[in-house]
Design an enzyme around this catalytic site. Structure first.
Site, PDB file in Angstrom:
ATOM      1  CE1 TYR A  55       5.292  -2.893   6.638  1.00 35.81           C
ATOM      2  CE2 TYR A  55       6.594  -1.937   4.858  1.00 35.81           C
ATOM      3  CZ  TYR A  55       6.444  -2.867   5.863  1.00 35.81           C
ATOM      4  OH  TYR A  55       7.453  -3.776   6.091  1.00 35.81           O
ATOM      5  N   GLY A  56       0.492   1.516   5.280  1.00 32.75           N
ATOM      6  CA  GLY A  56      -0.103   2.775   4.824  1.00 32.75           C
ATOM      7  C   GLY A  56      -0.589   3.708   5.918  1.00 32.75           C
TER       8      GLY A  56
ATOM      9  CB  CYS B  94      -1.816   1.444  -3.200  1.00 34.75           C
ATOM     10  SG  CYS B  94      -1.799   0.084  -2.005  1.00 34.75           S
ATOM     11  CB  THR B  95       1.807  -2.669  -5.119  1.00 39.08           C
ATOM     12  OG1 THR B  95       2.033  -2.802  -3.712  1.00 39.08           O
ATOM     13  CG2 THR B  95       2.873  -1.805  -5.739  1.00 39.08           C
ATOM     14  CG  HIS B  96      -2.463  -4.204  -1.280  1.00 39.30           C
ATOM     15  ND1 HIS B  96      -1.184  -3.885  -0.903  1.00 39.30           N
ATOM     16  CD2 HIS B  96      -2.835  -5.254  -0.499  1.00 39.30           C
ATOM     17  CE1 HIS B  96      -0.806  -4.707   0.065  1.00 39.30           C
ATOM     18  NE2 HIS B  96      -1.784  -5.547   0.328  1.00 39.30           N
TER      19      HIS B  96
ATOM     20  CB  SER C 128       2.923  -3.951   3.684  1.00 43.40           C
ATOM     21  OG  SER C 128       1.896  -3.753   2.739  1.00 43.40           O
TER      22      SER C 128
ATOM     23  CB  CYS D 248       5.438  -1.251  -0.628  1.00 50.19           C
ATOM     24  SG  CYS D 248       4.476  -0.450   0.660  1.00 50.19           S
ATOM     25  CG  ASN D 249       2.706   3.087  -4.736  1.00 54.36           C
ATOM     26  OD1 ASN D 249       2.967   3.970  -5.533  1.00 54.36           O
ATOM     27  ND2 ASN D 249       2.330   1.879  -5.111  1.00 54.36           N
TER      28      ASN D 249
HETATM   29  N1  DGL Z   1       0.930  -2.169  -1.093  1.00 56.40           N
HETATM   30  C1  DGL Z   1       1.323  -1.049  -0.300  1.00 56.40           C
HETATM   31  C2  DGL Z   1       1.465   0.210  -1.104  1.00 56.40           C
HETATM   32  O1  DGL Z   1       1.694   0.124  -2.278  1.00 56.40           O
HETATM   33  C3  DGL Z   1       0.531  -0.674   0.889  1.00 56.40           C
HETATM   34  C4  DGL Z   1      -0.241  -1.513   1.671  1.00 56.40           C
HETATM   35  C5  DGL Z   1      -0.213  -1.160   3.115  1.00 56.40           C
HETATM   36  O2  DGL Z   1      -0.857  -0.185   3.552  1.00 56.40           O
HETATM   37  O3  DGL Z   1       0.464  -1.891   3.806  1.00 56.40           O
HETATM   38  O4  DGL Z   1       1.406   1.299  -0.565  1.00 56.40           O
END
Ligand code: DGL
Length: 255
Positions: free
Chosen positions: A38-39, A181-183, A7, A69-70
């Site tokens: 996206y979360g 979560c990849t963030h 995302s 993205c998880n």
């Molecule tokens: N990086 C995304 C993940 O791994 C999520 C970030 C989002 O909420 O957009 O879930």
């Protein structure tokens, strides 16, 4: 070509791992910055966005897709595999579940992620498939993504929020914490400090890079990587450069 999407900037933590394992792997990255996060979105919306991105990556000749993205992995991976049987689709939830089951010694683990990922129950399901004896404690941390996107990585406020989110998992004495979560790898230092020395913190994308290395032949030539986002700001460029440790050319594309 390997297409990688998220995302926003989070998926770049997966790019970093892949480039560490396979420096010449040719990649096309797409960050859906115009529609992030996206979360907190529904399955229907996440599937629609993910599918539009895969169409774009296909148009860029990607035969391998990495859902970095998880949230999209949790809610759209099976759907995308069914819709695009011609593509090799990897997701960070499968690799994260594998990594955490291999890392735990006490079989008490914690998983943190967005509300979409945690509420989907996907980690509990995948981990139980690998080892049903593992105790999985989960926690959604919805404020972490905006904190990362704002680059509030070393702020005292961030540590306070991390303490509040992680209190329950600390009480459960988990020996391994998966960043689902990849963030979140960008907050790894703060998260590790809060969890304490006895908890090993691992990222969901680490294992994926390892797995990809085993299944993909690397080209001999340096790759011409391409980076795209759905909304481009100087802030994003700066953050992306910081994550990857180099300046990259990013182009804006409307899907
Ligand atoms: N990086 C995304 C993940 O791994 C999520 C970030 C989002 O909420 O957009 O879930």
């Amino acid at each position: 070509m390997i297409g990688i999407f998220d995302s926003g900037v989070g998926g770049l933590t997966v790019v970093k791992e892949i480039k560490k394992a396979m420096p010449k792997a040719p990649i096309v990255y797409f960050g859906d910055t115009a529609r992030l996060p996206y979360g907190n979105k529904s399955q229907e919306t996440i599937r629609k966005y993910s599918s539009e991105i895969v169409d774009f990556l296909k148009s860029k000749n990607c035969q391998t897709i990495i859902i970095a993205c998880n949230s999209a992995s949790a809610l759209a991976a099976d759907f995308l595999r069914e819709k695009y049987p011609e593509l090799n689709i990897y997701d960070v939830v499968s690799s994260g579940a594998q990594a955490v089951t291999e890392a735990t010694k006490t079989r008490r683990i914690g998983v943190i992620g967005t509300a979409a990922t945690i509420n989907s129950g996907v980690y509990k399901k995948k981990i139980a498939e690998i080892d049903p004896k593992i105790e999985v404690h989960v926690q959604a941390c919805p404020l972490f993504v905006p904190l990362v996107e704002e680059n509030w990585i070393r702020r005292p406020e961030t540590k306070k929020i991390a303490r509040a989110y992680l209190r329950g998992l600390k009480l459960k004495k988990v020996d391994t914490l998966l960043l689902g979560c990849t963030h979140y790898p960008l907050l790894e230092k703060v998260i590790s400090e809060v969890m304490g020395k006895r908890t090993k913190v691992i990222a969901s994308g680490e294992k994926l890079a390892e797995f990809l290395k085993k299944t993909h032949l690397e080209t001999k030539f340096p790759s011409n990587d391409e980076y795209f986002v759905s909304d481009l700001t100087p802030h994003f460029e700066k953050l992306a450069g910081k994550i990857l440790g180099k300046d990259i050319k990013i182009r804006k594309v409307m899907l």
